[in-house]
Each structure stands twice: as C-alpha cells, then as structure tokens.
Write a protein that holds these residues in place. Structure first.
Motif, PDB file in Angstrom:
ATOM      1  N   VAL A  94       0.868  -1.178   0.000  1.00 54.74           N
ATOM      2  CA  VAL A  94       0.000   0.000   0.000  1.00 54.74           C
ATOM      3  C   VAL A  94       0.903   1.226   0.000  1.00 54.74           C
ATOM      4  O   VAL A  94       1.807   1.343   0.833  1.00 54.74           O
ATOM      5  CB  VAL A  94      -0.939   0.022   1.234  1.00 54.74           C
ATOM      6  N   ARG A  95       0.650   2.131  -0.933  1.00 48.29           N
ATOM      7  CA  ARG A  95       1.440   3.359  -1.035  1.00 48.29           C
ATOM      8  C   ARG A  95       0.500   4.565  -1.032  1.00 48.29           C
ATOM      9  O   ARG A  95      -0.453   4.624  -1.807  1.00 48.29           O
ATOM     10  CB  ARG A  95       2.244   3.341  -2.328  1.00 48.29           C
ATOM     11  N   ILE A  96       0.790   5.506  -0.149  1.00 44.84           N
ATOM     12  CA  ILE A  96       0.079   6.787  -0.087  1.00 44.84           C
ATOM     13  C   ILE A  96       1.125   7.845  -0.432  1.00 44.84           C
ATOM     14  O   ILE A  96       2.038   8.090   0.351  1.00 44.84           O
ATOM     15  CB  ILE A  96      -0.494   7.057   1.326  1.00 44.84           C
ATOM     16  N   CYS A  97       0.993   8.450  -1.616  1.00 43.88           N
ATOM     17  CA  CYS A  97       2.035   9.361  -2.100  1.00 43.88           C
ATOM     18  C   CYS A  97       1.432  10.687  -2.562  1.00 43.88           C
ATOM     19  O   CYS A  97       0.469  10.709  -3.326  1.00 43.88           O
ATOM     20  CB  CYS A  97       2.777   8.684  -3.247  1.00 43.88           C
ATOM     21  N   ASP A  98       2.044  11.766  -2.092  1.00 40.44           N
ATOM     22  CA  ASP A  98       1.698  13.133  -2.508  1.00 40.44           C
ATOM     23  C   ASP A  98       0.193  13.406  -2.448  1.00 40.44           C
ATOM     24  O   ASP A  98      -0.461  13.626  -3.465  1.00 40.44           O
ATOM     25  CB  ASP A  98       2.230  13.423  -3.909  1.00 40.44           C
ATOM     26  N   PRO A  99      -0.383  13.409  -1.243  1.00 42.10           N
ATOM     27  CA  PRO A  99      -1.820  13.673  -1.135  1.00 42.10           C
ATOM     28  C   PRO A  99      -2.175  15.119  -1.501  1.00 42.10           C
ATOM     29  O   PRO A  99      -1.468  16.044  -1.120  1.00 42.10           O
ATOM     30  CB  PRO A  99      -2.125  13.379   0.333  1.00 42.10           C
ATOM     31  N   TRP A 100      -3.243  15.256  -2.246  1.00 36.58           N
ATOM     32  CA  TRP A 100      -3.799  16.559  -2.589  1.00 36.58           C
ATOM     33  C   TRP A 100      -5.230  16.606  -2.086  1.00 36.58           C
ATOM     34  O   TRP A 100      -5.980  15.635  -2.223  1.00 36.58           O
ATOM     35  CB  TRP A 100      -3.830  16.786  -4.095  1.00 36.58           C
ATOM     36  N   VAL A 101      -5.628  17.738  -1.533  1.00 37.80           N
ATOM     37  CA  VAL A 101      -7.009  17.952  -1.127  1.00 37.80           C
ATOM     38  C   VAL A 101      -7.624  18.906  -2.155  1.00 37.80           C
ATOM     39  O   VAL A 101      -7.166  20.028  -2.324  1.00 37.80           O
ATOM     40  CB  VAL A 101      -7.089  18.536   0.305  1.00 37.80           C
ATOM     41  N   VAL A 102      -8.659  18.410  -2.830  1.00 41.34           N
ATOM     42  CA  VAL A 102      -9.367  19.178  -3.854  1.00 41.34           C
ATOM     43  C   VAL A 102     -10.681  19.636  -3.243  1.00 41.34           C
ATOM     44  O   VAL A 102     -11.464  18.820  -2.754  1.00 41.34           O
ATOM     45  CB  VAL A 102      -9.619  18.319  -5.116  1.00 41.34           C
ATOM     46  N   LEU A 103     -10.907  20.958  -3.250  1.00 40.84           N
ATOM     47  CA  LEU A 103     -12.097  21.546  -2.621  1.00 40.84           C
ATOM     48  C   LEU A 103     -13.094  22.009  -3.664  1.00 40.84           C
ATOM     49  O   LEU A 103     -12.730  22.697  -4.618  1.00 40.84           O
ATOM     50  CB  LEU A 103     -11.690  22.739  -1.759  1.00 40.84           C
TER      51      LEU A 103
ATOM     52  N   VAL B 221      -4.342  10.738  -4.300  1.00 40.60           N
ATOM     53  CA  VAL B 221      -2.936  10.350  -4.182  1.00 40.60           C
ATOM     54  C   VAL B 221      -2.442   9.877  -5.545  1.00 40.60           C
ATOM     55  O   VAL B 221      -3.239   9.557  -6.431  1.00 40.60           O
ATOM     56  CB  VAL B 221      -2.728   9.232  -3.131  1.00 40.60           C
ATOM     57  N   VAL B 222      -1.124   9.807  -5.698  1.00 44.11           N
ATOM     58  CA  VAL B 222      -0.533   9.283  -6.924  1.00 44.11           C
ATOM     59  C   VAL B 222      -0.920   7.814  -7.050  1.00 44.11           C
ATOM     60  O   VAL B 222      -0.849   7.061  -6.075  1.00 44.11           O
ATOM     61  CB  VAL B 222       1.011   9.433  -6.888  1.00 44.11           C
ATOM     62  N   ASP B 223      -1.348   7.400  -8.241  1.00 46.07           N
ATOM     63  CA  ASP B 223      -1.685   5.994  -8.470  1.00 46.07           C
ATOM     64  C   ASP B 223      -0.411   5.164  -8.326  1.00 46.07           C
ATOM     65  O   ASP B 223       0.544   5.361  -9.064  1.00 46.07           O
ATOM     66  CB  ASP B 223      -2.275   5.810  -9.872  1.00 46.07           C
ATOM     67  N   PRO B 224      -0.370   4.232  -7.351  1.00 45.11           N
ATOM     68  CA  PRO B 224       0.871   3.489  -7.121  1.00 45.11           C
ATOM     69  C   PRO B 224       1.192   2.477  -8.210  1.00 45.11           C
ATOM     70  O   PRO B 224       2.332   2.034  -8.334  1.00 45.11           O
ATOM     71  CB  PRO B 224       0.617   2.769  -5.794  1.00 45.11           C
ATOM     72  N   TYR B 225       0.215   2.118  -9.029  1.00 48.45           N
ATOM     73  CA  TYR B 225       0.435   1.083 -10.035  1.00 48.45           C
ATOM     74  C   TYR B 225       0.599   1.637 -11.442  1.00 48.45           C
ATOM     75  O   TYR B 225       1.287   1.044 -12.261  1.00 48.45           O
ATOM     76  CB  TYR B 225      -0.714   0.074 -10.005  1.00 48.45           C
ATOM     77  N   LYS B 226      -0.052   2.760 -11.742  1.00 50.18           N
ATOM     78  CA  LYS B 226       0.003   3.344 -13.084  1.00 50.18           C
ATOM     79  C   LYS B 226       0.170   4.866 -12.996  1.00 50.18           C
ATOM     80  O   LYS B 226      -0.689   5.608 -13.460  1.00 50.18           O
ATOM     81  CB  LYS B 226      -1.268   3.006 -13.853  1.00 50.18           C
ATOM     82  N   PRO B 227       1.252   5.355 -12.407  1.00 51.90           N
ATOM     83  CA  PRO B 227       1.356   6.813 -12.205  1.00 51.90           C
ATOM     84  C   PRO B 227       1.383   7.623 -13.503  1.00 51.90           C
ATOM     85  O   PRO B 227       0.959   8.771 -13.501  1.00 51.90           O
ATOM     86  CB  PRO B 227       2.655   6.978 -11.421  1.00 51.90           C
ATOM     87  N   GLU B 228       1.836   7.043 -14.594  1.00 54.38           N
ATOM     88  CA  GLU B 228       1.877   7.794 -15.858  1.00 54.38           C
ATOM     89  C   GLU B 228       0.524   7.778 -16.558  1.00 54.38           C
ATOM     90  O   GLU B 228       0.125   8.752 -17.170  1.00 54.38           O
ATOM     91  CB  GLU B 228       2.948   7.231 -16.806  1.00 54.38           C
ATOM     92  N   GLU B 229      -0.218   6.657 -16.453  1.00 54.24           N
ATOM     93  CA  GLU B 229      -1.509   6.541 -17.131  1.00 54.24           C
ATOM     94  C   GLU B 229      -2.617   7.243 -16.350  1.00 54.24           C
ATOM     95  O   GLU B 229      -3.407   7.987 -16.913  1.00 54.24           O
ATOM     96  CB  GLU B 229      -1.883   5.063 -17.287  1.00 54.24           C
TER      97      GLU B 229
ATOM     98  N   GLY C  77      -9.440  -0.172  -4.015  1.00 52.19           N
ATOM     99  CA  GLY C  77      -8.414  -1.004  -4.639  1.00 52.19           C
ATOM    100  C   GLY C  77      -7.029  -0.810  -4.040  1.00 52.19           C
ATOM    101  O   GLY C  77      -6.211  -1.737  -4.051  1.00 52.19           O
ATOM    102  N   LEU C  78      -6.752   0.383  -3.509  1.00 53.93           N
ATOM    103  CA  LEU C  78      -5.438   0.621  -2.903  1.00 53.93           C
ATOM    104  C   LEU C  78      -5.243  -0.240  -1.658  1.00 53.93           C
ATOM    105  O   LEU C  78      -4.112  -0.517  -1.266  1.00 53.93           O
ATOM    106  CB  LEU C  78      -5.262   2.094  -2.539  1.00 53.93           C
ATOM    107  N   PHE C  79      -6.356  -0.653  -1.039  1.00 58.07           N
ATOM    108  CA  PHE C  79      -6.304  -1.502   0.152  1.00 58.07           C
ATOM    109  C   PHE C  79      -6.786  -2.918  -0.178  1.00 58.07           C
ATOM    110  O   PHE C  79      -7.358  -3.610   0.653  1.00 58.07           O
ATOM    111  CB  PHE C  79      -7.135  -0.880   1.283  1.00 58.07           C
ATOM    112  N   ASN C  80      -6.562  -3.324  -1.441  1.00 59.40           N
ATOM    113  CA  ASN C  80      -6.905  -4.680  -1.906  1.00 59.40           C
ATOM    114  C   ASN C  80      -8.370  -5.023  -1.660  1.00 59.40           C
ATOM    115  O   ASN C  80      -8.707  -6.165  -1.370  1.00 59.40           O
ATOM    116  CB  ASN C  80      -5.978  -5.721  -1.271  1.00 59.40           C
ATOM    117  N   ASP C  81      -9.242  -4.033  -1.749  1.00 60.40           N
ATOM    118  CA  ASP C  81     -10.688  -4.204  -1.585  1.00 60.40           C
ATOM    119  C   ASP C  81     -11.087  -4.808  -0.239  1.00 60.40           C
ATOM    120  O   ASP C  81     -12.143  -5.435  -0.119  1.00 60.40           O
ATOM    121  CB  ASP C  81     -11.262  -5.025  -2.746  1.00 60.40           C
ATOM    122  N   VAL C  82     -10.253  -4.626   0.782  1.00 66.11           N
ATOM    123  CA  VAL C  82     -10.578  -5.107   2.132  1.00 66.11           C
ATOM    124  C   VAL C  82     -11.639  -4.216   2.766  1.00 66.11           C
ATOM    125  O   VAL C  82     -12.526  -4.697   3.472  1.00 66.11           O
ATOM    126  CB  VAL C  82      -9.306  -5.166   3.008  1.00 66.11           C
TER     127      VAL C  82
END
Length: 166
Positions: free
Chosen positions: A80-89, A98-106, A142-147
């Motif tokens: 599980v990766r939590i990277c560069d959180p942004w709060v959008v108001l 957060v940055v998508d840990p699996y497909k950051p470019e897509e 999905g970031l938490f494996n759907d738990v």
C-alpha cells in the motif's frame, strides 16, 4: 481525540486498524520519505508542496502536500502506497487524491477519501482544519486490496497551513 497539530501540513493516521494489522505481521513494515514524517499516535505528517499545481477543473482550491508512505507485508503480497496527497475543494466538499501506485503515468491520481471541510480556525499564524468524518472513496478501495468497502470510516485529518497574506 485528535492531537493538536504542531507541524505545518496534512496530519493523518490513515486507519489505525490497518496500521495495527501491519505491525502484527512477522514481516510487516512501513516507510516514510520525500516530505512525509511520523508524528505521535501513529500519525503521519505530509508537508506542504511548494510546487505550483493547476487547480483541477471545477474545483475551488487545491491544497497540495508531498510525501511517500509505504506499507508492505505477507512476503510481498501486500503493498500500500500513499504518495503526494492533494485535497481538492469544491465548496465544502473535499476529496483527498494520491498518486496511483500502479500506473502513475496513465492515471496519475486516485481519489482515496472524501469529507466535508469545516471552517478553518485561526491558531496564531496558522489556519487549521480538523476533519472528523473521513470516508473511503470507491476508487480508493483497490489501494487496500478491496478489504474496506466504499464509505468505510478512516481516521480524522488535520490540515495546518500558514495564514496567507491578505
């Protein structure tokens, strides 16, 4: 009860039960880097990102933070990766992405949690928002494996930023 923020940035423990689960694993581990740092009570602080970012279309404001937090276990099966959180108001409604840990470019950002942003309080030279009701977004499952299901309560968030010059 949430502790009083002492560091500028976004303070969040993510989900205590998840952190406890990682700590009980024989190979469970976590790391913080690139602007994230541990704080008391298993909270993490993501520092404000000084890089200017465009406000997303339809949003009123963007609060960008930086830092990389990673959790691993089960001999490589859990990550599980939590990277560069942004709060959008958008009005009083907010989402943390957060940055998508699996497909950051897509798909560069994933909506992780949602909440209502209360009025900020002024504490000295800082604006402080304390957000008590934080809920997992559908895209974040999905970031938490759907738990955890959509709408699952996550830990409170505190945002502490210097008061902007008027």
């Amino acid at each position: 009860m949430m502790t009083t923020p002492t560091l500028s940035g976004l303070r969040w423990a993510i989900k205590y039960s998840f952190l406890e689960y990682i700590s009980r694993m024989p190979d469970g581990k976590g790391s913080v880097s690139d602007g994230a740092r541990p704080a008391e009570r298993s909270e993490l602080v993501f520092e404000p990102d000084p890089t200017p970012h465009p406000v997303p279309e339809g949003a009123d404001r963007l609060l960008a933070f930086r830092g990389d937090v990673r959790f691993a276990g089960h001999y490589g099966m859990l990550f599980v990766r939590i990277c560069d959180p942004w709060v959008v108001l958008r009005g009083t409604q907010a989402e943390l992405t957060v940055v998508d840990p699996y497909k950051p470019e897509e798909d560069p950002r994933v909506r992780l949690v949602t909440f209502e942003l209360p009025e900020a309080s002024r504490e000295g030279e800082f604006e402080v928002w304390r957000i008590p009701d934080v809920r997992l977004a559908a895209e974040g499952c999905g970031l938490f494996n759907d738990v955890y299901p959509e709408g699952e309560p996550f830990e409170q968030i505190a945002i502490t930023l210097p008061v902007e010059a008027e």
